[in-house]
Design a protein around this motif. Structure first.
Motif, PDB file in Angstrom:
ATOM      1  N   GLY A  90       0.818  -1.212   0.000  1.00  0.00           N
ATOM      2  CA  GLY A  90       0.000   0.000   0.000  1.00  0.00           C
ATOM      3  C   GLY A  90       0.852   1.262   0.000  1.00  0.00           C
ATOM      4  O   GLY A  90       0.567   2.220  -0.724  1.00  0.00           O
ATOM      5  N   LEU A  91       1.909   1.263   0.824  1.00  0.00           N
ATOM      6  CA  LEU A  91       2.810   2.420   0.863  1.00  0.00           C
ATOM      7  C   LEU A  91       3.532   2.598  -0.463  1.00  0.00           C
ATOM      8  O   LEU A  91       3.704   3.716  -0.942  1.00  0.00           O
ATOM      9  CB  LEU A  91       3.827   2.265   1.997  1.00  0.00           C
ATOM     10  N   LYS A  92       3.931   1.476  -1.065  1.00  0.00           N
ATOM     11  CA  LYS A  92       4.600   1.555  -2.368  1.00  0.00           C
ATOM     12  C   LYS A  92       3.648   2.149  -3.403  1.00  0.00           C
ATOM     13  O   LYS A  92       4.028   3.042  -4.174  1.00  0.00           O
ATOM     14  CB  LYS A  92       5.056   0.163  -2.804  1.00  0.00           C
ATOM     15  N   ASN A  93       2.406   1.662  -3.405  1.00  0.00           N
ATOM     16  CA  ASN A  93       1.412   2.194  -4.349  1.00  0.00           C
ATOM     17  C   ASN A  93       1.159   3.678  -4.106  1.00  0.00           C
ATOM     18  O   ASN A  93       1.013   4.453  -5.048  1.00  0.00           O
ATOM     19  CB  ASN A  93       0.094   1.418  -4.245  1.00  0.00           C
ATOM     20  N   LEU A  94       1.115   4.053  -2.810  1.00  0.00           N
ATOM     21  CA  LEU A  94       0.887   5.456  -2.465  1.00  0.00           C
ATOM     22  C   LEU A  94       2.037   6.327  -2.969  1.00  0.00           C
ATOM     23  O   LEU A  94       1.807   7.377  -3.578  1.00  0.00           O
ATOM     24  CB  LEU A  94       0.740   5.608  -0.950  1.00  0.00           C
ATOM     25  N   GLU A  96       3.985   5.783  -5.382  1.00  0.00           N
ATOM     26  CA  GLU A  96       4.014   5.819  -6.837  1.00  0.00           C
ATOM     27  C   GLU A  96       2.846   6.610  -7.422  1.00  0.00           C
ATOM     28  O   GLU A  96       2.841   6.899  -8.612  1.00  0.00           O
ATOM     29  CB  GLU A  96       4.000   4.391  -7.393  1.00  0.00           C
ATOM     30  N   SER A  97       1.884   6.987  -6.571  1.00  0.00           N
ATOM     31  CA  SER A  97       0.710   7.706  -7.082  1.00  0.00           C
ATOM     32  C   SER A  97       1.081   9.143  -7.459  1.00  0.00           C
ATOM     33  O   SER A  97       1.998   9.747  -6.903  1.00  0.00           O
ATOM     34  CB  SER A  97      -0.408   7.718  -6.039  1.00  0.00           C
ATOM     35  N   THR A  98       0.350   9.689  -8.400  1.00  0.00           N
ATOM     36  CA  THR A  98       0.626  11.054  -8.861  1.00  0.00           C
ATOM     37  C   THR A  98       0.306  12.071  -7.774  1.00  0.00           C
ATOM     38  O   THR A  98       0.980  13.095  -7.679  1.00  0.00           O
ATOM     39  CB  THR A  98      -0.187  11.362 -10.131  1.00  0.00           C
ATOM     40  N   VAL A  99      -0.690  11.782  -6.949  1.00  0.00           N
ATOM     41  CA  VAL A  99      -1.046  12.711  -5.868  1.00  0.00           C
ATOM     42  C   VAL A  99       0.119  12.835  -4.891  1.00  0.00           C
ATOM     43  O   VAL A  99       0.522  13.938  -4.511  1.00  0.00           O
ATOM     44  CB  VAL A  99      -2.326  12.239  -5.133  1.00  0.00           C
ATOM     45  N   TYR A 100       0.677  11.701  -4.487  1.00  0.00           N
ATOM     46  CA  TYR A 100       1.795  11.711  -3.552  1.00  0.00           C
ATOM     47  C   TYR A 100       2.981  12.461  -4.143  1.00  0.00           C
ATOM     48  O   TYR A 100       3.608  13.278  -3.467  1.00  0.00           O
ATOM     49  CB  TYR A 100       2.200  10.275  -3.195  1.00  0.00           C
ATOM     50  N   GLN A 101       3.299  12.174  -5.385  1.00  0.00           N
ATOM     51  CA  GLN A 101       4.439  12.821  -6.023  1.00  0.00           C
ATOM     52  C   GLN A 101       4.209  14.318  -6.168  1.00  0.00           C
ATOM     53  O   GLN A 101       5.129  15.118  -5.990  1.00  0.00           O
ATOM     54  CB  GLN A 101       4.723  12.161  -7.372  1.00  0.00           C
ATOM     55  N   SER A 102       2.974  14.716  -6.426  1.00  0.00           N
ATOM     56  CA  SER A 102       2.651  16.136  -6.527  1.00  0.00           C
ATOM     57  C   SER A 102       2.826  16.824  -5.174  1.00  0.00           C
ATOM     58  O   SER A 102       3.397  17.913  -5.086  1.00  0.00           O
ATOM     59  CB  SER A 102       1.210  16.299  -7.021  1.00  0.00           C
ATOM     60  N   VAL A 103       2.338  16.172  -4.105  1.00  0.00           N
ATOM     61  CA  VAL A 103       2.479  16.733  -2.757  1.00  0.00           C
ATOM     62  C   VAL A 103       3.950  16.793  -2.377  1.00  0.00           C
ATOM     63  O   VAL A 103       4.419  17.793  -1.815  1.00  0.00           O
ATOM     64  CB  VAL A 103       1.670  15.902  -1.729  1.00  0.00           C
ATOM     65  N   GLU A 104       4.693  15.737  -2.698  1.00  0.00           N
ATOM     66  CA  GLU A 104       6.118  15.714  -2.376  1.00  0.00           C
ATOM     67  C   GLU A 104       6.856  16.853  -3.071  1.00  0.00           C
ATOM     68  O   GLU A 104       7.699  17.532  -2.479  1.00  0.00           O
ATOM     69  CB  GLU A 104       6.705  14.361  -2.792  1.00  0.00           C
TER      70      GLU A 104
END
Length: 186
Positions: A90-94, A96-104
């Motif tokens: 789940g963390l890996k999927n998170l 890799e998600s575009t939302v996570y990368q955008s927030v990062e």
């Protein structure tokens, strides 16, 4: 045979369901009494078969689930390991998600902006200077205390105290030997 009352089953109310229900009811009402009884008997038999199939499938599923649990146990796969693996996936999927990368990326930009801000630079400089001065003051205090302790250790008073304590220790040690010797004699 059980009386299966399907009137208690509620389906979502929609215009299509209402029209279909009305059509079925009208069609059913047009049948003769014998045809209605025959249809009900057919439906009851079909319902009994479907419920029997459902029960069979539940039994097979329970058996397969137990077998899978036994195999997992034999392979050393615990519930904790499964949960951990699921969480890691789940963390890996998170990540890799575009939302996570955008927030990062947004957090990185914000952090860079804060570090480059003049107020941050001045605050960092003041804190660094204060830390250096504090370290210098504590270094001076520690050096002074060490010097005084060294002077005290080499003073005549301290040598006299050391000699007194040393002779007291020797007297206790000698007394202890005498007591031990007496207990052996008895």
């Amino acid at each position: 045979m059980e009386d299966h009352n399907t009137a208690n089953l509620s389906e979502p109310a929609s215009p299509a369901n209402s029209v279909a229900s009305a059509e079925i009811a009208a069609e059913f009402a047009a049948l003769s009494v014998e045809e209605k009884e025959q249809r009900r008997a057919e439906w009851s038999q079909e319902l009994a078969r479907v419920e029997e199939e459902i029960n069979t499938l539940r039994t097979v599923l329970a058996s397969k689930t137990r077998h899978a649990s036994d195999l997992k146990r034999k392979l050393g796969i615990t519930v904790w390991k499964e949960v951990t693996d699921d969480m890691n996936q789940g963390l890996k999927n998170l990540k890799e998600s575009t939302v996570y990368q955008s927030v990062e990326q947004s957090v990185g930009t914000f952090t860079k902006t804060v570090y480059e801000a003049p107020l941050y630079q001045r605050t960092e400089s003041v804190l660094k200077s204060t830390g250096e001065k504090t370290a210098s003051v504590f270094g001076s205090i520690t050096s002074g205390i060490s010097s005084k302790l060294s002077q005290m250790k080499n003073s005549e008073s301290m040598r006299s105290i050391e000699a007194s304590v040393g002779s007291a220790y020797e007297n206790v040690k000698a007394l202890s030997s005498v007591v031990r010797w007496r207990s052996l004699i008895r």
